[in-house]
Design a protein around this motif. Structure first.
Motif, PDB file in Angstrom:
ATOM      1  N   TRP A  69      56.762 -31.248  55.480  1.00 36.42           N
ATOM      2  CA  TRP A  69      56.640 -31.772  54.131  1.00 36.42           C
ATOM      3  C   TRP A  69      55.226 -31.564  53.585  1.00 36.42           C
ATOM      4  CZ3 TRP A  69      54.471 -36.314  51.674  1.00 36.42           C
ATOM      5  CH2 TRP A  69      55.010 -36.586  50.406  1.00 36.42           C
ATOM      6  N   TYR A 117      57.241 -33.337  43.559  1.00 35.17           N
ATOM      7  CA  TYR A 117      57.643 -33.123  44.955  1.00 35.17           C
ATOM      8  C   TYR A 117      58.021 -34.449  45.617  1.00 35.17           C
ATOM      9  CZ  TYR A 117      57.151 -30.957  49.654  1.00 35.17           C
ATOM     10  OH  TYR A 117      57.353 -30.470  50.932  1.00 35.17           O
ATOM     11  N   THR A 161      61.784 -35.749  46.788  1.00 34.10           N
ATOM     12  CA  THR A 161      61.974 -36.138  48.187  1.00 34.10           C
ATOM     13  C   THR A 161      62.587 -37.527  48.282  1.00 34.10           C
ATOM     14  OG1 THR A 161      60.035 -34.805  48.833  1.00 34.10           O
ATOM     15  CG2 THR A 161      60.829 -36.429  50.417  1.00 34.10           C
ATOM     16  N   CYS A 188      66.321 -38.417  49.798  1.00 29.52           N
ATOM     17  CA  CYS A 188      66.373 -39.394  50.890  1.00 29.52           C
ATOM     18  C   CYS A 188      67.379 -40.491  50.579  1.00 29.52           C
ATOM     19  CB  CYS A 188      64.985 -39.990  51.131  1.00 29.52           C
ATOM     20  SG  CYS A 188      64.940 -41.229  52.441  1.00 29.52           S
ATOM     21  N   ALA A 205      65.090 -35.321  54.356  1.00 30.06           N
ATOM     22  CA  ALA A 205      64.512 -35.194  53.014  1.00 30.06           C
ATOM     23  C   ALA A 205      63.215 -34.392  53.092  1.00 30.06           C
ATOM     24  CB  ALA A 205      64.255 -36.573  52.416  1.00 30.06           C
ATOM     25  N   PHE A 206      62.384 -34.683  54.108  1.00 27.34           N
ATOM     26  CA  PHE A 206      61.152 -33.919  54.318  1.00 27.34           C
ATOM     27  C   PHE A 206      61.471 -32.432  54.541  1.00 27.34           C
ATOM     28  CE2 PHE A 206      58.864 -37.882  56.190  1.00 27.34           C
ATOM     29  CZ  PHE A 206      58.480 -38.264  54.917  1.00 27.34           C
ATOM     30  N   MET A 234      63.243 -30.629  51.113  1.00 31.52           N
ATOM     31  CA  MET A 234      62.373 -30.320  49.975  1.00 31.52           C
ATOM     32  C   MET A 234      61.280 -29.334  50.347  1.00 31.52           C
ATOM     33  SD  MET A 234      63.716 -31.515  47.403  1.00 31.52           S
ATOM     34  CE  MET A 234      62.482 -30.634  46.462  1.00 31.52           C
TER      35      MET A 234
END
Length: 478
Positions: A131, A184, A188, A192, A209-210, A213
């Motif tokens: 991320w 960003y 994210t 999530c 999610a990390f 994205m």
């Protein structure tokens, strides 16, 4: 000034290391000590470099900007590997550096064969490195340290952010960095929450999610997304991988009401068309090879695979190799060019493909009409010949780096096919590593090969010139 800024960066890295530290505390894992030591070492090093060094000048020129940008990714990886060496599933120095560089460069190739056995702390650190590397370490620093706005900030911004030309969304470079990171962060958080609504728990949702994205590809499960066998998760992840492949400057404009900028952007429209054409081609092959005509097999899975490939994410749900060489060749082309410049994806970028095609068309036309004057037009604007030449040079060097990397890997004992595929995969930050000649998988690859692949990851993430310029005589000559 260079070492002082590196010290600030290490302080920032130590703060992010607190996330896996607290995670280990919550889950009562022994890897707490590995992260505690890592935080202490990183924090102490950062404080020494920040407060004990008094630079003669507070300004950084263009060459210092390039050097800092390339150096910080290596330094971050050297300190970021500490938890991997001290945890309950320890790696040696080479493997730990490879895993960390794979994370920060969002390549996604992993040394670990059994992801399910890793602690929650190690898993979230793996995904967090992606991320951070997705939007850019330097870009984050420009957002939180406005002082760099006057000391080489623009040079570092241009050196790290992917793309041909870079657009300032706000008057100051620090404001632009904050705007990009805000978009960003919000995306994210949204993905999530959407994943958490589905069958994933909060921890898995945050980690994915990390990875989604950042278009990195690390997962908390050995089977990746397929472990949940959920069409809902596939759709959510596909949508946000797609957004991860879009120029974040365009997303920022759209978020501020300027939706027309998306539809008028040649690269974004080409991005959509390439995905659509690839899907039609893959769908035809699927219809010929399968008797399962469910919506998931005909729509969700192939679009997921196309988007995860073109964005260089690397998350998997199905075995597409069984569909034959034609489908694999389509995926190979998608891997090479990737998605849009200014996104978190890898590859050479669709923008450069458009430059190449339009310039080739002009050259063919001039072959018939030598006196004709034609220019490359992107988004309705005429592109200067200097920019076009730089794009053509980039693509040539890109292929050369893949070739040189492949040759170096063969010299270290890797088979021809594996060497060139792995070189291509790491330069494009895709993360797929082939090892057909070795049943031991990635961990059994010679250490020298891992260092070469890690170097290729860095070169690919910083789009060649930022790293290669350090090896020129002109850079070190006053």
């Amino acid at each position: 000034m260079l070492l002082k800024v590196l010290g600030w960066l290490l302080l920032i890295e130590s703060i992010f290391m607190l996330v896996p530290l607290f995670t280990c505390t919550i889950y009562e894992e022994h890897d707490f000590w590995a992260f505690l030591i890592a935080v202490a070492v990183t924090l102490a090093s950062g404080m020494i470099m920040t407060f004990c060094i008094r630079p003669a000048s507070s300004n950084m020129a263009k060459r210092e900007g390039f050097l800092l940008t390339a150096l910080v990714w290596v330094v971050f990886s050297f300190f970021g590997l500490i938890p991997f060496m001290l945890c309950d599933t320890p790696l040696d120095f080479t493997d730990a550096f490879f895993e960390t560089m794979s994370g920060f460069s969002t390549t996604g190739a992993s040394i670990y064969a059994d992801i399910d056995s890793l602690s929650h702390g190690i898993n979230i650190w793996r995904c967090l490195t992606q991320w951070l590397g997705g939007m850019g370490i330097i870009l984050f620093t420009l957002a939180v340290l406005p002082m760099l706005n006057h000391s080489g900030g623009m040079q570092m911004f241009n050196a790290e952010v992917t793309g041909i030309t870079h657009e300032k969304l706000r008057p100051r470079i620090s404001q632009t960095a904050k705007s990009l990171w805000m978009i960003y962060f919000i995306l994210t958080a949204i993905v999530c929450c959407l994943l958490w609504i589905g069958p994933m728990n909060l921890f898995d949702s945050l980690c994915h999610a990390f990875s989604t994205m950042s278009t990195g590809g690390f997962s908390t499960r050995t089977a990746s997304i397929a472990a949940w066998d959920s069409d809902y998760i596939k759709v959510v992840v596909t949508l946000f991988m797609f957004l991860g492949g879009v120029n974040f400057a365009l997303i920022y404009k759209a978020a501020n009401g300027d939706w027309k900028s998306l539809l008028k952007n040649d690269t974004f429209m080409a991005y959509l068309k390439i995905i659509l054409l690839a899907y039609i081609a893959v769908l035809i092959v699927i219809c010929r090879h399968t008797s399962d005509f469910s919506f998931s097999k005909l729509v969700i899975d192939p679009i997921f695979q196309i988007v995860t490939t073109i964005t260089s994410t690397g998350l998997t749900v199905d075995d597409f190799e069984s569909l034959g060489a034609f489908v694999m060749s389509i995926l190979f082309i998608l891997m090479f060019f990737g998605a849009c410049a200014g996104s978190t994806s890898g590859g050479a970028k669709i923008d450069r493909l458009l430059f190449l095609l339009k310039n080739t068309n002009n050259e063919l036309y001039r072959s018939l009409h030598p006196n004709a004057i034609r220019s490359v037009r992107i988004n309705g604007s005429i592109i200067s010949p200097d920019v076009v030449e730089k794009v053509i040079a980039f693509l040539c060097i890109y292929v050369m780096i893949i070739t040189i990397g492949g040759i170096a890997l063969t010299a270290c004992g890797m088979s021809l096919v594996d060497a060139f595929f792995n070189s291509f995969s790491c330069v494009s930050n895709i993360g797929l590593v082939s090892d057909t000649g070795n049943t031991g998988g990635l961990p059994a690859i010679p250490d020298i090969c891992k260092w070469i692949l890690a170097m290729l990851m860095l070169i690919g993430r910083l789009e060649l010139f930022t790293v290669l310029i350090l090896f020129t005589r002109a850079f070190w000559t006053k």
